[in-house]
Design an enzyme around this catalytic site. Structure first.
Site, PDB file in Angstrom:
ATOM      1  N   ASP A 157       0.818  -1.214   0.000  1.00  0.00           N
ATOM      2  CA  ASP A 157       0.000   0.000   0.000  1.00  0.00           C
ATOM      3  C   ASP A 157       0.857   1.273   0.000  1.00  0.00           C
ATOM      4  O   ASP A 157       2.033   1.255   0.374  1.00  0.00           O
ATOM      5  CB  ASP A 157      -0.873   0.038   1.265  1.00  0.00           C
ATOM      6  CG  ASP A 157      -1.989  -0.989   1.231  1.00  0.00           C
ATOM      7  OD1 ASP A 157      -1.999  -1.840   0.326  1.00  0.00           O
ATOM      8  OD2 ASP A 157      -2.850  -0.941   2.130  1.00  0.00           O
ATOM      9  N   HIS A 215       3.489  -2.334   3.189  1.00  0.00           N
ATOM     10  CA  HIS A 215       3.491  -0.961   2.689  1.00  0.00           C
ATOM     11  C   HIS A 215       4.735  -0.698   1.848  1.00  0.00           C
ATOM     12  O   HIS A 215       5.844  -1.071   2.246  1.00  0.00           O
ATOM     13  CB  HIS A 215       3.397   0.034   3.853  1.00  0.00           C
ATOM     14  CG  HIS A 215       2.069  -0.022   4.538  1.00  0.00           C
ATOM     15  ND1 HIS A 215       1.760  -0.992   5.472  1.00  0.00           N
ATOM     16  CD2 HIS A 215       0.952   0.740   4.379  1.00  0.00           C
ATOM     17  CE1 HIS A 215       0.511  -0.809   5.886  1.00  0.00           C
ATOM     18  NE2 HIS A 215      -0.008   0.224   5.243  1.00  0.00           N
TER      19      HIS A 215
END
Ligand code: ZN
Length: 350
Positions: free
Chosen positions: A161, A303
């Site tokens: 992400d 992430h």
């Protein structure tokens, strides 16, 4: 055309470089990502050298390990050894040009459809080759995003992400390429124009480009109009740089309520393994979290922000592959687990 596109990107990048430090950073500082984490990934210095400032294919000799050079994405970029090893603006420009043509064609709703922007004869040849290879495939195997998947073997989706962020994303893609893996990148729309080359590489190498809202707002704090705009503007931003419109969405922070669910209008992909990499920024902890829990059908949340996550991925990608897990995109995982993704519905694993 490349010149025209380039100048369009350059103008957009200049504007972004002026606006970004004042707006986006302030917003990101409020997120759970950790204090100031967004600052370092903002490579848009006030000097305005935003677009493609680092060589995107700096490890390109490692990128292309294909089972099938004709069925994959981005063959235009990587079809010859010379092109594979080129570390030059030309390589980047080529990718940009290819993807931009896809974008202008307006016909790309998915990764697969972005593949064939060849001449008709090239398409015909590629299709014949693909057909020949599909005929030669063993039972329970399919060609997908440029490599063979075995439907009777475990699959998991590693998802990243908050990108694009080339420093981390290119390392992940290098390792994925070495292992025939594919990832899903849930990207923040207001960042993609600044890192167009990285997003184009994602498409070229068969990864899934996915929606993580336009400005990483926690959508449960907003009304229908803002929610719809955040989703739509992110899709448009991604499509504008790579020609592929995302087909899945992840909510910032995973935060949802009935208004969010009613207005996202895309399949909402959350996760069932949360590495909390944003919290500890420790590669070993990320590795442990995944390796202790992983099973067929899982969706792993990481992430694209931290070197520690790239370090963890350097281990996880080959190790999971060696253990027999096929690293697939979210859309592949749903498809080959027999799930037809529906808009406004939430998925945690398949
Ligand atoms: Zn996020």
């Amino acid at each position: 055309m490349r010149k025209k596109i380039f100048s369009k990107f350059a103008a957009a990048a200049l504007l972004l470089s002026l606006a970004f430090p004042l707006t986006a950073n302030a917003e990101w500082l409020n997120e759970e990502l950790g204090p100031g984490e967004a600052v370092w990934v903002d490579e848009n210095s006030p000097g305005g050298q935003a677009t493609s400032q680092s060589p995107v294919y700096e490890h390109s000799e490692n990128i292309i390990i294909r089972v099938d050079p004709n069925a994959g994405m981005g063959d235009e970029v990587s079809s010859t050894p010379d092109e594979n090893t080129a570390v030059s603006p030309d390589t980047t420009g080529n990718a940009e040009s290819v993807a931009s043509e896809s974008a202008e064609s307006g016909s790309s709703e998915s990764g697969e459809s972005a593949v064939s922007e060849n001449t008709p004869s090239e398409d015909a040849t590629a299709q014949e080759d693909t057909a020949a290879q599909e005929n030669a495939l063993p039972a329970n195997a399919v060609m997908s995003n440029g490599r063979i998947l075995y439907l009777d073997r475990p699959m998991i989706a590693l998802t990243y992400d908050d990108g694009p962020n080339p420093k981390v994303g290119n390392r992940i893609m290098d390792k994925m390429a070495q292992n025939n893996g594919r990832a899903t990148f849930f990207m923040v729309g207001n960042r993609v124009a600044s890192y167009a080359s990285e997003v184009q590489r994602m498409v070229a190498e068969g990864h899934e480009v996915a929606n993580h809202s336009y400005s990483h707002k926690y959508l449960n704090k907003y009304g229908a109009e803002t929610i719809r705009a955040e989703v739509e503007n992110c899709n448009t931003a991604i499509q504008n740089v790579c020609g592929v419109r995302p087909s899945v969405m992840r909510l910032p922070g995973g935060n949802k309520n009935s208004t969010v669910l009613a207005n996202v209008n895309m399949p909402i992909i959350l996760w069932n393994i949360d590495t909390r990499d944003w919290d500890h920024k420790n590669a070993q902890k990320t590795i442990n979290e995944v390796m202790s829990k992983v099973k067929d059908g899982d969706i792993v949340l990481m992430h694209e922000l931290y070197n520690a996550t790239a370090d963890a991925s350097d281990y996880l990608i080959p190790t999971l592959t060696a253990q027999g897990y096929q690293l697939v995109t979210v859309s592949e995982l749903a498809k080959y687990k027999g799930v037809t993704l529906q808009p406004n519905r939430v998925y945690y694993s398949f």
